[in-house]
Write an enzyme that holds these catalytic residues in place. Structure first.
Site, PDB file in Angstrom:
ATOM      1  N   ALA A 235      41.700  13.187  66.156  1.00  0.00           N
ATOM      2  CA  ALA A 235      40.630  13.527  67.251  1.00  0.00           C
ATOM      3  C   ALA A 235      40.079  14.848  67.660  1.00  0.00           C
ATOM      4  O   ALA A 235      38.946  14.909  67.873  1.00  0.00           O
ATOM      5  CB  ALA A 235      41.209  12.060  68.270  1.00  0.00           C
ATOM      6  N   GLY A 236      41.144  15.811  67.616  1.00  0.00           N
ATOM      7  CA  GLY A 236      40.511  17.018  68.388  1.00  0.00           C
ATOM      8  C   GLY A 236      39.593  17.803  67.066  1.00  0.00           C
ATOM      9  O   GLY A 236      38.887  18.177  67.431  1.00  0.00           O
ATOM     10  N   ASP A 237      40.378  17.374  65.833  1.00  0.00           N
ATOM     11  CA  ASP A 237      39.331  18.266  65.211  1.00  0.00           C
ATOM     12  C   ASP A 237      38.281  17.641  64.736  1.00  0.00           C
ATOM     13  O   ASP A 237      37.004  18.564  64.019  1.00  0.00           O
ATOM     14  CB  ASP A 237      40.143  17.838  63.787  1.00  0.00           C
ATOM     15  CG  ASP A 237      41.965  18.134  63.676  1.00  0.00           C
ATOM     16  OD1 ASP A 237      41.758  19.898  64.474  1.00  0.00           O
ATOM     17  OD2 ASP A 237      42.813  17.758  62.918  1.00  0.00           O
TER      18      ASP A 237
END
Length: 302
Positions: A235-237
């Protein structure tokens, strides 16, 4: 052309414990970001390390299939592994097995012509990669590229790692980090310290609560997008990919970030949150094709 540098591992996701059963995918924080950028249509050059076993050969073939231009340093060792266990909410815990011991040596000229250089995660914290990554940063600066950094921490930094990160923060134009990163780095006042850091643009992701960005004295905060979560892997990537894609699509690079208007910053943050939410709707970090096409049409106008 964008260039990104980070580790590559095979993520072995736990499927059962009696006996242990795993499913394997190619992973790595920066690789996930590079993959999404390539799927969005950006020319991407990816710099990393692989071993010399059959798993490394499979990994290289998979990276080429994803449309990445590769600059790989080869070690006389097997491919790194990350064993992944998901909790009931889809959050991941990791057990890393990383056999590389020799220094990382990038190929000279690897960043020729790049407009942005993004790096981070485990790759940026090791003693053996410090000199090679330093050479890449010098080369990127010589190209006038926007420098972007995502710590993606897995543990509280050691004093040596903290000093290394402080040196990065003095050079980069864009810092993206999660609230978990900020708490590990600045436990007394994570948000306040991030707001006061040196990089012109600081972006802090807040999980399901959304994200916030600091540009000079400007501060923008947007809520998260509610979705049915399968897991939070990548998700952060994906957020980082959206951030870089929208900045570059709008013509922002090194030196021009201070000219971002509040309205543009809100739009960029909104698109990045939406791409991050899309990653949570599937298992793993590989975004669903239909959803990615819809995001591209909405936020990139394609």
């Amino acid at each position: 052309m964008l260039a990104l540098a980070g580790e590559v591992l095979v993520d072995l996701v736990l499927e059962g414990q009696d006996p242990l059963r795993f499913s394997g995918v190619l992973g790595g924080s920066v690789l996930n970001t590079a993959t999404t950028l390539a799927r969005l249509g950006f020319p991407v050059r990816f710099l990393s390390e692989v071993g010399e076993d059959w798993v490394s050969a499979w990994g290289e073939e998979e990276m080429r299939r994803r449309g990445l231009g590769l600059r790989l340093f080869r070690h006389p060792a097997p491919m790194p592994l990350a064993l992944v266990r998901l909790d009931r909410e889809g959050n991941a815990s990791y057990s890393f097995h990383r056999p590389f011991r020799e220094p990382y040596h990038p190929e000279p000229g690897s960043l020729k012509g790049v407009k942005a250089f993004h790096f981070g995660s485990l790759f940026a914290l090791e003693d053996r990669t410090e000199e090679g990554l330093g050479l890449l940063l010098e080369e990127a600066e010589g190209e006038g590229a926007l420098l972007s950094y995502d710590p993606n921490l897995r543990h509280p930094p050691t004093p040596k790692e903290r000093k290394r990160m402080e040196a990065y923060l003095a050079r980069v134009d864009l810092l993206k980090l999660s609230l978990e990163d900020a708490k590990l780095l600045f436990p007394q006042d994570p948000v306040g310290v991030v707001k006061a850091l040196d990089p012109p643009l600081r972006v802090l992701t807040l999980g399901e609560e959304g994200a916030m960005a600091f540009l000079g004295e400007e501060e923008v905060r947007l809520p998260g997008e509610r979705v049915a979560v399968k897991d939070t892997v990548g998700a952060g990537d994906s957020f980082t990919a959206g951030l870089l894609a929208l900045l570059l699509q709008k013509g922002y690079g090194k030196g021009s970030l201070p000219r971002l208007s509040r309205e543009e910053l809100r739009a960029i943050l909104e698109g990045s949150i939406a791409l991050s939410a899309l990653a949570c709707t599937v298992r793993g970090a590989y975004l669903p094709e239909e959803g990615l096409r819809a995001w591209k049409k909405r936020y990139l106008g394609e």
